[in-house]
Design a protein around this motif. Sequence first.
Motif, PDB file in Angstrom:
ATOM      1  N   ASN A   9       0.828  -1.209   0.000  1.00 48.75           N
ATOM      2  CA  ASN A   9       0.000   0.000   0.000  1.00 48.75           C
ATOM      3  C   ASN A   9       0.863   1.260   0.000  1.00 48.75           C
ATOM      4  O   ASN A   9       0.477   2.279   0.561  1.00 48.75           O
ATOM      5  N   TRP A  10       2.019   1.186  -0.627  1.00 52.09           N
ATOM      6  CA  TRP A  10       2.994   2.262  -0.528  1.00 52.09           C
ATOM      7  C   TRP A  10       2.432   3.622  -0.923  1.00 52.09           C
ATOM      8  O   TRP A  10       2.637   4.610  -0.221  1.00 52.09           O
ATOM      9  N   LYS A  11       1.733   3.704  -2.013  1.00 51.54           N
ATOM     10  CA  LYS A  11       1.214   5.006  -2.455  1.00 51.54           C
ATOM     11  C   LYS A  11       0.291   5.614  -1.412  1.00 51.54           C
ATOM     12  O   LYS A  11       0.324   6.825  -1.175  1.00 51.54           O
ATOM     13  N   GLN A  12      -0.508   4.799  -0.749  1.00 50.38           N
ATOM     14  CA  GLN A  12      -1.397   5.302   0.293  1.00 50.38           C
ATOM     15  C   GLN A  12      -0.614   5.692   1.552  1.00 50.38           C
ATOM     16  O   GLN A  12      -1.065   6.544   2.311  1.00 50.38           O
ATOM     17  N   MET A  13       0.517   5.058   1.782  1.00 49.37           N
ATOM     18  CA  MET A  13       1.316   5.312   2.982  1.00 49.37           C
ATOM     19  C   MET A  13       2.132   6.590   2.892  1.00 49.37           C
ATOM     20  O   MET A  13       2.526   7.143   3.918  1.00 49.37           O
ATOM     21  N   THR A  14       2.390   7.085   1.694  1.00 48.14           N
ATOM     22  CA  THR A  14       3.293   8.226   1.557  1.00 48.14           C
ATOM     23  C   THR A  14       2.788   9.460   2.285  1.00 48.14           C
ATOM     24  O   THR A  14       3.586  10.185   2.881  1.00 48.14           O
ATOM     25  N   GLY A  15       1.507   9.708   2.273  1.00 50.66           N
ATOM     26  CA  GLY A  15       0.968  10.858   2.992  1.00 50.66           C
ATOM     27  C   GLY A  15       1.196  10.740   4.487  1.00 50.66           C
ATOM     28  O   GLY A  15       1.573  11.711   5.156  1.00 50.66           O
ATOM     29  N   ASN A  16       0.994   9.545   5.000  1.00 51.90           N
ATOM     30  CA  ASN A  16       1.207   9.285   6.417  1.00 51.90           C
ATOM     31  C   ASN A  16       2.686   9.474   6.783  1.00 51.90           C
ATOM     32  O   ASN A  16       3.014  10.057   7.811  1.00 51.90           O
ATOM     33  N   LEU A  17       3.565   8.998   5.918  1.00 52.97           N
ATOM     34  CA  LEU A  17       5.000   9.154   6.157  1.00 52.97           C
ATOM     35  C   LEU A  17       5.403  10.615   6.137  1.00 52.97           C
ATOM     36  O   LEU A  17       6.178  11.064   6.975  1.00 52.97           O
ATOM     37  N   LYS A  18       4.894  11.365   5.163  1.00 51.26           N
ATOM     38  CA  LYS A  18       5.248  12.775   5.066  1.00 51.26           C
ATOM     39  C   LYS A  18       4.694  13.570   6.245  1.00 51.26           C
ATOM     40  O   LYS A  18       5.300  14.554   6.665  1.00 51.26           O
ATOM     41  N   ALA A  19       3.568  13.134   6.794  1.00 52.50           N
ATOM     42  CA  ALA A  19       3.043  13.786   7.998  1.00 52.50           C
ATOM     43  C   ALA A  19       3.973  13.524   9.187  1.00 52.50           C
ATOM     44  O   ALA A  19       4.180  14.398  10.031  1.00 52.50           O
ATOM     45  N   GLN A  20       4.531  12.330   9.247  1.00 53.99           N
ATOM     46  CA  GLN A  20       5.446  11.963  10.341  1.00 53.99           C
ATOM     47  C   GLN A  20       6.819  12.599  10.154  1.00 53.99           C
ATOM     48  O   GLN A  20       7.403  13.094  11.099  1.00 53.99           O
ATOM     49  N   TRP A  21       7.343  12.529   8.938  1.00 57.66           N
ATOM     50  CA  TRP A  21       8.684  13.028   8.641  1.00 57.66           C
ATOM     51  C   TRP A  21       8.598  13.977   7.452  1.00 57.66           C
ATOM     52  O   TRP A  21       8.794  13.583   6.298  1.00 57.66           O
ATOM     53  N   GLY A  22       8.325  15.223   7.737  1.00 59.19           N
ATOM     54  CA  GLY A  22       8.072  16.236   6.715  1.00 59.19           C
ATOM     55  C   GLY A  22       9.249  16.578   5.824  1.00 59.19           C
ATOM     56  O   GLY A  22       9.067  17.177   4.769  1.00 59.19           O
ATOM     57  N   LYS A  23      10.451  16.209   6.222  1.00 58.55           N
ATOM     58  CA  LYS A  23      11.621  16.507   5.389  1.00 58.55           C
ATOM     59  C   LYS A  23      11.766  15.535   4.216  1.00 58.55           C
ATOM     60  O   LYS A  23      12.586  15.767   3.334  1.00 58.55           O
ATOM     61  N   LEU A  24      10.989  14.458   4.205  1.00 59.20           N
ATOM     62  CA  LEU A  24      11.042  13.521   3.082  1.00 59.20           C
ATOM     63  C   LEU A  24      10.324  14.147   1.886  1.00 59.20           C
ATOM     64  O   LEU A  24       9.224  14.670   2.022  1.00 59.20           O
ATOM     65  N   THR A  25      10.951  14.084   0.736  1.00 57.57           N
ATOM     66  CA  THR A  25      10.387  14.689  -0.473  1.00 57.57           C
ATOM     67  C   THR A  25       9.625  13.657  -1.298  1.00 57.57           C
ATOM     68  O   THR A  25       9.723  12.445  -1.046  1.00 57.57           O
ATOM     69  N   ASP A  26       8.903  14.135  -2.297  1.00 57.97           N
ATOM     70  CA  ASP A  26       8.226  13.222  -3.223  1.00 57.97           C
ATOM     71  C   ASP A  26       9.243  12.339  -3.937  1.00 57.97           C
ATOM     72  O   ASP A  26       8.993  11.157  -4.166  1.00 57.97           O
ATOM     73  N   ASP A  27      10.390  12.904  -4.287  1.00 59.58           N
ATOM     74  CA  ASP A  27      11.445  12.108  -4.915  1.00 59.58           C
ATOM     75  C   ASP A  27      11.943  11.014  -3.970  1.00 59.58           C
ATOM     76  O   ASP A  27      12.215   9.891  -4.401  1.00 59.58           O
ATOM     77  N   ASP A  28      12.061  11.343  -2.680  1.00 61.54           N
ATOM     78  CA  ASP A  28      12.452  10.331  -1.690  1.00 61.54           C
ATOM     79  C   ASP A  28      11.432   9.202  -1.672  1.00 61.54           C
ATOM     80  O   ASP A  28      11.799   8.024  -1.656  1.00 61.54           O
ATOM     81  N   MET A  29      10.155   9.559  -1.671  1.00 66.16           N
ATOM     82  CA  MET A  29       9.092   8.549  -1.623  1.00 66.16           C
ATOM     83  C   MET A  29       9.164   7.625  -2.837  1.00 66.16           C
ATOM     84  O   MET A  29       8.987   6.411  -2.708  1.00 66.16           O
ATOM     85  N   THR A  30       9.434   8.211  -3.990  1.00 63.80           N
ATOM     86  CA  THR A  30       9.566   7.403  -5.205  1.00 63.80           C
ATOM     87  C   THR A  30      10.761   6.468  -5.087  1.00 63.80           C
ATOM     88  O   THR A  30      10.669   5.286  -5.427  1.00 63.80           O
ATOM     89  N   GLU A  31      11.871   6.983  -4.591  1.00 64.73           N
ATOM     90  CA  GLU A  31      13.077   6.159  -4.442  1.00 64.73           C
ATOM     91  C   GLU A  31      12.881   5.061  -3.400  1.00 64.73           C
ATOM     92  O   GLU A  31      13.296   3.921  -3.594  1.00 64.73           O
ATOM     93  N   ILE A  32      12.250   5.384  -2.287  1.00 58.40           N
ATOM     94  CA  ILE A  32      12.023   4.412  -1.214  1.00 58.40           C
ATOM     95  C   ILE A  32      11.128   3.282  -1.705  1.00 58.40           C
ATOM     96  O   ILE A  32      11.419   2.112  -1.480  1.00 58.40           O
ATOM     97  N   ASN A  33      10.019   3.628  -2.342  1.00 63.91           N
ATOM     98  CA  ASN A  33       9.104   2.662  -2.961  1.00 63.91           C
ATOM     99  C   ASN A  33       8.792   1.454  -2.071  1.00 63.91           C
ATOM    100  O   ASN A  33       8.791   0.315  -2.529  1.00 63.91           O
ATOM    101  N   GLY A  34       8.588   1.720  -0.777  1.00 65.15           N
ATOM    102  CA  GLY A  34       8.205   0.649   0.133  1.00 65.15           C
ATOM    103  C   GLY A  34       9.352  -0.114   0.760  1.00 65.15           C
ATOM    104  O   GLY A  34       9.133  -0.989   1.588  1.00 65.15           O
ATOM    105  N   ASN A  35      10.586   0.225   0.415  1.00 67.07           N
ATOM    106  CA  ASN A  35      11.746  -0.492   0.945  1.00 67.07           C
ATOM    107  C   ASN A  35      12.163   0.105   2.287  1.00 67.07           C
ATOM    108  O   ASN A  35      12.587   1.253   2.356  1.00 67.07           O
TER     109      ASN A  35
END
Length: 68
Positions: A9-35
């Motif tokens: 459910n990575w795409k759904q989790m990205t908003g939750n992650l960014k709320a927790q750790w606001g310094k993570l960028t959209d590019d970071d989320m793409t690179e992380i891709n659930g890993n």
Amino acid sequence: MNWDRIEGNWKQMTGNLKAQWGKLTDDDMTEINGNREILEGKLQERYGYAKDEVKRQVDTWSTNIRTM
């Protein structure tokens, strides 16, 4: 929540992650891709956390997120 479910459910989790750790960028989320290992590395890079602190924070976050 089980990390396999987070990965699935990575795409759904990205908003939750960014709320927790606001310094993570959209590019970071793409690179992380659930890993989890890449997520932990990005948190160390962005926040300067020690490895054990990152592991603890990610464990706490993944335990506390609501099931989708």
